[in-house]
Write an enzyme that holds these catalytic residues in place. Structure first.
Site, PDB file in Angstrom:
ATOM      1  CB  CYS A  43      94.259  42.455  48.064  1.00 26.90           C
ATOM      2  SG  CYS A  43      95.694  41.540  47.420  1.00 26.90           S
ATOM      3  CB  CYS A  49      59.520  39.518  59.463  1.00 25.96           C
ATOM      4  SG  CYS A  49      60.730  39.756  58.162  1.00 25.96           S
ATOM      5  CB  CYS A  65      53.742  39.201  51.263  1.00 22.67           C
ATOM      6  SG  CYS A  65      52.708  38.657  52.658  1.00 22.67           S
ATOM      7  CB  CYS A  73      49.156  37.308  49.799  1.00 18.98           C
ATOM      8  SG  CYS A  73      50.112  38.846  49.822  1.00 18.98           S
TER       9      CYS A  73
END
Length: 289
Positions: free
Chosen positions: A23, A195, A208, A211
């Site tokens: 910070c 999804c 994916c 596949c």
């Protein structure tokens, strides 16, 4: 982040303030924490928030030093983490560590049943190959290599080929299985819903779900426009079009900005060079005597 404390420069009665690299505030030594492995110093509040964020997101089971330029690339010890986070975060941290240990242990694996979270011990074989394994909790017999139902006398690839020919076969390690391995780092990933575009938390590889083909370079998700995974993304066509419009808009915006800025840079180049020449001439002028 907590607010930094400041005091007048003339006040020399207290210990000097220390600077936090996270910070950039200055705090007294009692509000700072020094990591034992690398000796990097941070304010306790910032370090606590950093550790809890990593544990909550499950990014890594080992918490590294927050300083990206740490010369020793230190890590926080378990006792340091225990003193810093709440009990719930500590329990999640230990669970992440245990999952990592099971993942890296060739003699242990998770039960392939999505409703069972037991750790199964695999039979030792030289060389490693397909061996029958049994879950001690749900008594499921499965293959140690492909983690599908045990298939004596048949290779794993033969079972995959038979399953593709007969879609009515029970899903083991098939397309409908809720647990699969990341094709890059082999970490087990569970998909409940959502999804088909997946991203591994361990290696950040996009692929994916159906596949296992890589989607790292497929920003427009063209993969789901053709082939066996067509229209299997899990989103409406309008949502996909809107996503592509945003991606194309970002690239077009950068291209337009570059196109507009290039002539301005070319026009400004002579003036920059001229200023440099004037400055160099001034430096080379002899001092007046």
């Amino acid at each position: 982040m907590t607010a930094a404390r400041y005091r007048p420069a003339w006040d020399l009665t207290l210990d000097p303030l220390l600077s936090c690299k996270l910070c950039l505030g200055e705090f007294p030594p009692e509000e700072m924490t020094t990591l034992s492995q690398c000796q990097c110093i941070f304010c306790t509040q910032c370090l606590k928030q950093y550790v809890e964020l990593l544990i909550r997101d499950g990014l890594e089971p080992n918490v590294s030093c927050p300083d990206s330029a740490c010369p020793k690339q230190g890590r926080l010890q378990e006792d340091e983490i225990e003193c810093m986070v709440a009990a719930e975060s500590l329990q999640r941290y230990k669970r992440l560590q245990f999952e990592r240990e099971v993942l890296l242990d060739p003699c242990r694996t998770w039960c392939p049943s999505s409703s069972c979270q037991a750790v199964c011990r695999l039979p030792e074989a030289e060389p490693p190959g397909s061996q029958p394994a049994r879950c001690p909790l749900c008594r499921l017999d499965f293959c140690s290599l492909c983690r599908a139902a045990w298939h004596p006398g048949r290779a794993c690839r033969d079972r995959d080929r038979d399953r593709d020919r007969d879609p009515e076969r029970p899903p083991g390690n098939s397309e409908a299985s809720p647990i699969k391995r990341c094709p890059k780092c082999q970490v087990f990933i569970q998909r409940d819903e959502g999804c088909a575009q997946m991203m591994c938390k361990n290696c950040k590889h996009a692929f994916c779900w159906f596949c296992l083909e890589s989607l790292d370079d497929d920003f427009l998700l063209i993969h789901y426009d053709k082939g066996p995974c067509r229209n299997k993304l899990g989103h409406s066509r309008a949502s996909v079009i809107w996503h592509r419009t945003q991606v194309v808009g970002i690239f077009a915006g950068f291209g337009l900005l570059l196109l507009v800025a290039s002539p301005l840079l070319l026009l400004a180049t002579p003036f920059v060079l001229c200023c440099k020449c004037k400055c160099s001439k001034r430096d080379d002028d002899p001092l007046p005597t």
